[in-house]
Design a protein around this motif. Structure first.
Motif, PDB file in Angstrom:
ATOM      1  N   ARG A 185       0.836  -1.198   0.002  1.00 21.16           N
ATOM      2  CA  ARG A 185      -0.256  -0.173  -0.005  1.00 21.16           C
ATOM      3  C   ARG A 185       0.957   1.294  -0.054  1.00 21.16           C
ATOM      4  O   ARG A 185       1.960   1.395   0.614  1.00 21.16           O
ATOM      5  CB  ARG A 185      -0.909   0.235   1.289  1.00 21.16           C
ATOM      6  CG  ARG A 185      -1.764  -1.320   1.205  1.00 21.16           C
ATOM      7  CD  ARG A 185      -2.420  -1.473   2.603  1.00 21.16           C
ATOM      8  NE  ARG A 185      -1.375  -1.868   3.297  1.00 21.16           N
ATOM      9  CZ  ARG A 185      -1.715  -1.857   4.880  1.00 21.16           C
ATOM     10  NH1 ARG A 185      -2.679  -1.141   5.395  1.00 21.16           N
ATOM     11  NH2 ARG A 185      -0.510  -2.247   5.445  1.00 21.16           N
ATOM     12  N   PRO A 186       0.339   2.327  -0.551  1.00 24.12           N
ATOM     13  CA  PRO A 186       0.977   3.430  -0.743  1.00 24.12           C
ATOM     14  C   PRO A 186       1.375   4.239   0.811  1.00 24.12           C
ATOM     15  O   PRO A 186       0.424   4.264   1.476  1.00 24.12           O
ATOM     16  CB  PRO A 186       0.434   4.568  -1.555  1.00 24.12           C
ATOM     17  CG  PRO A 186      -0.707   3.702  -2.034  1.00 24.12           C
ATOM     18  CD  PRO A 186      -0.737   2.339  -1.351  1.00 24.12           C
ATOM     19  N   TYR A 205       8.827  -3.291  -1.271  1.00 22.85           N
ATOM     20  CA  TYR A 205       7.895  -2.636  -2.403  1.00 22.85           C
ATOM     21  C   TYR A 205       8.175  -3.614  -3.654  1.00 22.85           C
ATOM     22  O   TYR A 205       7.540  -4.072  -4.506  1.00 22.85           O
ATOM     23  CB  TYR A 205       7.635  -1.280  -2.606  1.00 22.85           C
ATOM     24  CG  TYR A 205       6.712  -0.881  -1.627  1.00 22.85           C
ATOM     25  CD1 TYR A 205       7.314  -0.644  -0.391  1.00 22.85           C
ATOM     26  CD2 TYR A 205       5.687  -0.459  -1.603  1.00 22.85           C
ATOM     27  CE1 TYR A 205       6.555   0.138   0.705  1.00 22.85           C
ATOM     28  CE2 TYR A 205       4.713   0.141  -0.871  1.00 22.85           C
ATOM     29  CZ  TYR A 205       5.331   0.185   0.577  1.00 22.85           C
ATOM     30  OH  TYR A 205       4.304   0.842   1.484  1.00 22.85           O
ATOM     31  N   SER A 265       9.621   1.973  -6.807  1.00 24.96           N
ATOM     32  CA  SER A 265       9.413   3.293  -6.215  1.00 24.96           C
ATOM     33  C   SER A 265      10.199   4.246  -6.803  1.00 24.96           C
ATOM     34  O   SER A 265      11.285   4.105  -7.602  1.00 24.96           O
ATOM     35  CB  SER A 265      10.061   3.256  -4.874  1.00 24.96           C
ATOM     36  OG  SER A 265      10.122   4.446  -4.248  1.00 24.96           O
ATOM     37  N   PRO A 294       4.865   4.287  -4.850  1.00 28.33           N
ATOM     38  CA  PRO A 294       4.050   3.850  -3.708  1.00 28.33           C
ATOM     39  C   PRO A 294       4.515   4.630  -2.386  1.00 28.33           C
ATOM     40  O   PRO A 294       4.043   4.559  -1.302  1.00 28.33           O
ATOM     41  CB  PRO A 294       4.509   2.485  -3.776  1.00 28.33           C
ATOM     42  CG  PRO A 294       5.447   2.092  -4.621  1.00 28.33           C
ATOM     43  CD  PRO A 294       5.362   3.322  -5.601  1.00 28.33           C
ATOM     44  N   HIS A 350      -3.175   7.235  -6.767  1.00 30.90           N
ATOM     45  CA  HIS A 350      -3.463   6.093  -6.427  1.00 30.90           C
ATOM     46  C   HIS A 350      -4.699   5.475  -6.422  1.00 30.90           C
ATOM     47  O   HIS A 350      -5.309   4.373  -6.658  1.00 30.90           O
ATOM     48  CB  HIS A 350      -2.805   5.558  -4.882  1.00 30.90           C
ATOM     49  CG  HIS A 350      -1.008   5.873  -5.224  1.00 30.90           C
ATOM     50  ND1 HIS A 350      -0.366   4.795  -5.730  1.00 30.90           N
ATOM     51  CD2 HIS A 350      -0.329   6.791  -4.797  1.00 30.90           C
ATOM     52  CE1 HIS A 350       0.726   5.127  -5.656  1.00 30.90           C
ATOM     53  NE2 HIS A 350       0.839   6.442  -5.146  1.00 30.90           N
TER      54      HIS A 350
END
Ligand code: GTR
Length: 399
Positions: free
Chosen positions: A314-315, A343, A350, A367, A394
């Motif tokens: 999740r961001p 991630y 990223s 993210p 997002h």
């Protein structure tokens, strides 16, 4: 690497230093000790983590329990029942642009109860359930005035509504008063055994627990899209928002503003507020076990990049303010950077650069997002406008 060290030194020297306790705190990048972070992808049993499956099955649960045991305390999972009562509703709030709902969330356990007051504005003319921002409010309640007679950049409800999101807030005092003598008068009344345990939960845990009870409510609220809820916190609230997102995977996105020590900044850099200082000033925030790490950051089995990684995939958006060296802007950026490895296990690249971006430059198409706003320790409209862009990217995927 040399380029990076040079950039860090330059970065630290161009921003103005606001030391709160010069005798105990380091604000000099050159005095950051040599440190090595615990390996985020090596399990306690020395297994190398190479896939999201082994991360989720082995390393993630391990890290979660290390944070519980050593930092935030055990997160209670059970209660007997929960009741949601709408105590006030206004269908014409904000000049008809929003619906206001004030909801009393009462949680019961073994004959005791705790009450959490939720303030929620929802855009009125939305055609489907909307995504929402939920703030864990650690500032005075006037900042989230449901009447809107008082307005505050700390919770700019009109701007958020105009952007098509619901905006909600709970106040920390409902879950655990922010006072070393009174903190037990809230959630901890349901879980008194925590008060005598070395790994017992304290306020940060209780505030995160309260945010999860709001998620329980959102799951029943037809106007909110519970799969798109961003948890937001500033400073001590930002420590709690990170812990909430780590604990409760129903939060789809996490925002941690100026969270500093035991929030998003790396502890081992010993820059700004250190563990002894935070445990002394705020003995009621973390589990008693955390005091074992006073002056001994290097002995922690975790560091804060691992907390950010617990939110993956999740961001997460972490921020700083340029004059808030107490919260270590560089250490916060590095925490995000070191969380990237997890991630990557999810195939998420990223977009963070190798060195912190210039002041007032936000990175949000990633993210893991970051900005360092010019100014003091605060949560402002500048911050919120960036959070909205991040959420747009997002949640709406149409930015
Ligand atoms: C400071 C504390 C920080 C931060 C801040 C706040 O005094 O040292 O860790 O949490 O309070 O919550 O505003």
């Amino acid at each position: 690497m040399r380029k990076f060290i040079f950039a860090c030194i330059f970065y630290a020297s161009v921003i103005s230093v606001k030391a709160q306790d010069p005798n105990e705190s380091n604000y000099d990048e050159l005095k950051v000790p040599q440190y090595s972070l615990p390996d985020i992808l090596l399990s306690e049993t020395k297994e190398r983590i190479t896939s999201k499956t082994s991360w989720e099955k082995l390393r993630r649960p391990e890290l979660l329990s290390l944070f519980e045991e050593n930092v935030y305390g055990k997160m209670p999972r059970s209660y007997d029942s929960i009741r949601h009562t709408v105590t006030h509703e206004d269908l014409e709030s904000m000049d008809g642009k929003a619906i206001l709902k004030e909801v009393l969330i009462t949680v019961f356990k073994e004959g005791r109860s705790v009450k959490i007051n939720l303030i929620l504005f929802i855009p009125k003319h939305a055609l489907k359930p909307v995504p929402a921002f939920l703030l864990i409010n650690n500032r005075p309640k006037e900042n989230t005035d449901p009447s809107r007679r008082q307005k505050s950049e700390f919770w700019p409800a009109e701007e958020v509504i105009n952007s098509g999101y619901a905006i909600a807030a709970i106040h920390v005092s409902d879950m655990a008063p922010d006072d070393p003598k009174l903190f037990m008068n809230g959630v901890l009344q349901l879980y008194p055994e925590q008060l005598t345990a070395d790994n017992g939960m304290r306020t940060i845990g209780a505030w995160a627990w309260g945010a999860s009870r709001v998620m329980d409510y959102f799951e029943k609220e037809p106007l909110v899209d519970e799969s798109k809820v961003a948890i937001v916190g500033h400073s001590r609230g930002g420590k709690a928002s990170l812990w909430a997102a780590a604990q409760d995977q129903r939060f789809a996105l996490c925002i941690s503003n100026c969270s500093g020590s035991t929030g998003a900044k790396l502890a081992r850099r010993q820059f700004g507020e250190r563990i002894r200082k935070i445990n002394t000033s705020f003995p009621h925030w973390f589990t008693p076990n955390y005091k074992k790490f006073n002056d001994k950051e290097e002995l922690l089995p975790i560091d804060q990049h691992m907390l950010l990684a617990l939110a993956a995939p999740r961001p997460v958006y972490a921020t700083n303010a340029s004059e808030d060296l107490w919260a270590d802007p560089t250490g916060t950026f590095l925490s995000l950077k070191h969380a990237e490895l997890v991630y990557k296990l999810y195939g998420l690249r990223s977009g963070l650069p190798d060195v912190p971006p210039a002041i007032n430059t936000s990175i949000f198409k990633s993210p893991l997002a970051y900005h360092n706003r010019e100014g003091i320790h605060n949560l402002t409209l500048y911050d919120w406008n960036n959070f909205i862009k991040f959420a747009d990217y997002h949640f709406k995927k149409n930015y």
